[in-house]
Motif scaffolding. Structure first.
Motif, PDB file in Angstrom:
ATOM      1  N   LEU A 285      -7.629  12.548  -1.731  1.00 17.53           N
ATOM      2  CA  LEU A 285      -6.317  11.961  -1.456  1.00 17.53           C
ATOM      3  C   LEU A 285      -6.410  10.453  -1.607  1.00 17.53           C
ATOM      4  O   LEU A 285      -7.200   9.791  -0.919  1.00 17.53           O
ATOM      5  CB  LEU A 285      -5.874  12.339  -0.043  1.00 17.53           C
ATOM      6  N   ASN A 288      -0.835   6.668  -4.054  1.00 18.55           N
ATOM      7  CA  ASN A 288      -0.078   7.051  -5.248  1.00 18.55           C
ATOM      8  C   ASN A 288      -0.674   8.264  -5.955  1.00 18.55           C
ATOM      9  O   ASN A 288      -0.431   8.471  -7.154  1.00 18.55           O
ATOM     10  CB  ASN A 288       0.029   5.876  -6.227  1.00 18.55           C
ATOM     11  N   PRO A 290      -0.711  11.793  -4.424  1.00 16.85           N
ATOM     12  CA  PRO A 290      -0.503  12.691  -3.281  1.00 16.85           C
ATOM     13  C   PRO A 290      -0.994  14.111  -3.568  1.00 16.85           C
ATOM     14  O   PRO A 290      -1.175  14.519  -4.719  1.00 16.85           O
ATOM     15  CB  PRO A 290       1.011  12.656  -3.092  1.00 16.85           C
ATOM     16  N   SER A 292       0.064  17.970  -3.345  1.00 19.34           N
ATOM     17  CA  SER A 292       1.256  18.809  -3.279  1.00 19.34           C
ATOM     18  C   SER A 292       0.843  20.222  -2.894  1.00 19.34           C
ATOM     19  O   SER A 292       0.029  20.846  -3.584  1.00 19.34           O
ATOM     20  CB  SER A 292       1.987  18.823  -4.628  1.00 19.34           C
ATOM     21  N   ASP A 297       4.678  17.348   0.012  1.00 22.00           N
ATOM     22  CA  ASP A 297       3.763  16.321  -0.508  1.00 22.00           C
ATOM     23  C   ASP A 297       3.090  15.603   0.639  1.00 22.00           C
ATOM     24  O   ASP A 297       3.727  15.263   1.649  1.00 22.00           O
ATOM     25  CB  ASP A 297       4.521  15.311  -1.377  1.00 22.00           C
ATOM     26  N   VAL A 298       1.793  15.344   0.478  1.00 21.25           N
ATOM     27  CA  VAL A 298       0.997  14.622   1.472  1.00 21.25           C
ATOM     28  C   VAL A 298       0.543  13.313   0.840  1.00 21.25           C
ATOM     29  O   VAL A 298      -0.168  13.312  -0.175  1.00 21.25           O
ATOM     30  CB  VAL A 298      -0.218  15.452   1.926  1.00 21.25           C
ATOM     31  N   PHE A 299       0.948  12.174   1.449  1.00 19.66           N
ATOM     32  CA  PHE A 299       0.650  10.847   0.917  1.00 19.66           C
ATOM     33  C   PHE A 299      -0.308  10.119   1.860  1.00 19.66           C
ATOM     34  O   PHE A 299      -0.182  10.211   3.090  1.00 19.66           O
ATOM     35  CB  PHE A 299       1.925  10.000   0.780  1.00 19.66           C
ATOM     36  N   VAL A 446      -1.223   9.541   7.221  1.00 17.75           N
ATOM     37  CA  VAL A 446      -0.639  10.266   6.099  1.00 17.75           C
ATOM     38  C   VAL A 446       0.838  10.492   6.369  1.00 17.75           C
ATOM     39  O   VAL A 446       1.269  10.619   7.521  1.00 17.75           O
ATOM     40  CB  VAL A 446      -1.354  11.615   5.862  1.00 17.75           C
TER      41      VAL A 446
END
Length: 540
Positions: A285, A288, A290, A292, A297-299, A446
């Motif tokens: 991770l 920009n 992420p 899915s 979505d995990v940022f 996150v």
């Protein structure tokens, strides 16, 4: 019979007032103003921390700006996109665009069915025109003109006695304009769907380690989020079942040059599972980049340090042990944090202070000289007594309630400050216990979100680009060719018995129309016989 009262000048009935208001709202000028207001309204949403995105940043901002906080809260600047004023601008813009575009669609549809206009009476008076004489018959010239123009233009059907050929091209330019404006509606609809059915949530996760094997794991349930901002029509059934564990986190720091101390990259290695019995998968991770999982979505949006402390109370029992996330205060990652030992005896123990990643004393002042944890140190004040943990009210983990607590003092009456480095143990005064600094663990923040309308918004952006290209590069143009027999002037041969006139009207302001006129004339003359180009004329 009672006469209706006379109306004063400028007085409007209720119906006329509604009609006038609707016309003002659906004018293109109003739509542009509303679009500008929407863009300006989004500025504070980008600059000011938003509660639905990062509640921790909002808390820090409020602590740093106590005088502005009431004003910002009254204006809903901490939740711009959910505010009444932003929603009003949004809805008015949608209404304005609908009222502006729909009538134009009917006008455009009618224009598409219309025939190219007939030729003006005197073509040579148009800005870009040319004429020549030929001995060829006028009907033959017009027939060849239809063949030449049919390759690039939509022609007006021939009618007996017309004496001209009319063509038109570039009607897709207006279609490009309409597509561009329609795409704005599509983008707004996409954002609207996302705002209604989507959600955004944030959570701070401390990296899993031997010191804390239970850390680092997140399950996608509402109780796991630190902050959660759902849409108006969101339901908990939309949460995709998954879990992940932050197994490692690294930062690539620049250690030399003008940008020393800045991060070049972040990488959180996570293991995740879809559902309760899904196979474990691994993912890096990054910012920009992420992850899915389903339509979620995990940022990776932030990171910091979590000092690992062990607090023993006056009886020697462990009252607290584990990592605690400290919040960065600036780019040097000087961090603030609070630790609360609820079970300590004879009284609760609270610590409040700063974490220094690379501790140094410069000119008598404690500072951190580098954001990486090269020489970590803690400097904290100690409180004991009632920390408000048992009164049932909600309390932030980053705030220490000191109203009913007592600050621990030294024997000389000065505040006791706990200054400690990893591996050290410091005894607290008055037999309160001891504190051991076991180490430092990184934490990551996150953002987890669902945006159901993002594909619709993306399609709108693509259509906007297509429409913009069409409106910029498609050139609407009309062309006419007239051929008519003429008599010699005073018995003198003037070069032919048929006068051919060519004119082109470019509605996009293109300055290359004279080349188009010359090209048409050359094609007509090149296929004809006995033409006299020396009699041709051009008008710029």
């Amino acid at each position: 019979m009672t006469q209706a009262p006379e109306r004063r000048s400028g007085e409007l009935t209720a119906r006329e007032m509604l009609r006038w208001t609707w016309r003002q709202l659906t004018s293109m000028r109003t739509a542009l103003v509303l679009l500008l207001l929407l863009a300006l309204g989004a500025v504070p949403g980008s600059i000011i921390p938003q509660s639905g995105v990062d509640s921790l940043a909002v808390s820090r901002w409020k602590d740093a700006h106590p005088s502005l906080t009431p004003v910002y809260e009254k204006l809903d600047l901490f939740s711009v996109y959910d505010s009444v004023w932003f929603s009003a601008i949004y809805l008015l813009l949608v209404l304005s665009l609908v009222g502006c575009i729909v009538p134009r669609l009917f006008v455009y549809a009618k224009a598409m069915r219309a025939l190219p206009p007939a030729a003006p009476r005197n073509l040579t008076r148009l800005p870009d025109s040319a004429g020549y004489r030929t001995d060829e018959d006028a009907d033959a010239v017009l027939a060849r003109a239809r063949e030449v123009l049919a390759k690039r233009y939509r022609l007006r059907p021939a009618a007996e006695g017309d004496g001209f050929v009319a063509g038109e091209r570039g009607r897709l330019r207006e279609a490009g304009n309409l597509l561009f404006h329609l795409s704005v509606l599509i983008v707004l609809a996409g954002f609207g769907v996302g705002a209604l059915y989507g959600f955004e949530g944030g959570v701070v996760i401390i990296q899993q380690s031997k010191q804390c094997p239970d850390c680092g794991t997140f399950s996608n349930t509402l109780s796991q989020y630190d902050d959660f901002d759902p849409g108006g029509l969101f339901t908990p059934d939309q949460l995709n079942p998954f879990s992940f564990t932050v197994q490692d986190f690294g930062v690539d720091w620049l250690k030399s040059g003008d940008r020393a101390g800045q991060a070049r990259g972040f990488d959180a290695k996570i293991a995740y599972r879809q559902g309760t019995d899904g196979a474990e998968q691994h993912y890096d991770l990054k910012v920009n980049h992420p992850l899915s999982i389903g339509d979620t979505d995990v940022f990776l949006i932030g990171h910091g340090y979590a000092p690992v402390l062990t607090i023993r109370d006056g009886h020697g029992d462990v009252a607290w042990s584990g990592p605690t996330a400290f919040l960065p205060q600036d780019q040097s990652f000087l961090s603030f944090g609070v630790i609360k030992a609820r079970t300590a005896k004879p009284g609760e123990i609270g610590l409040e202070g700063l974490f220094y990643p690379t501790f140094e004393v410069i000119d008598g002042n404690p500072v951190t000289v580098f954001p990486e944890d090269l020489k970590p140190a803690l400097s904290m004040l100690v409180y004991t007594g009632d920390l408000g943990l048992d009164d049932g009210s909600a309390q932030s983990v980053y705030v220490l309630d000191k109203d009913n607590a007592t600050q621990v003092m030294k024997a000389d009456g000065r505040p006791f400050r706990l200054d400690i480095e990893p591996g050290q143990t410091v005894k607290l005064p008055d037999g309160l216990g001891s504190v051991t600094f076991d180490g430092v663990q990184p934490w990551v923040r996150v953002q987890i979100s669902q945006s159901p309308g993002k594909d619709v918004a993306l399609a709108g952006v693509v259509l906007a680009l297509i429409g913009l290209c069409g409106s910029l590069f498609v050139r609407p143009r009309r062309v006419w060719v007239r051929a008519r027999p003429v008599d010699d002037e005073d018995g003198v041969d003037t070069g032919g018995r048929t006068l051919v006139e060519v004119a082109v009207l470019d509605r996009s302001g293109n300055h290359e129309v004279d080349e188009v006129v010359r090209d048409i004339v050359e094609q007509l003359q090149g296929q004809g016989q006995d033409s006299s180009p020396e009699h041709s004329q051009e008008h710029a």
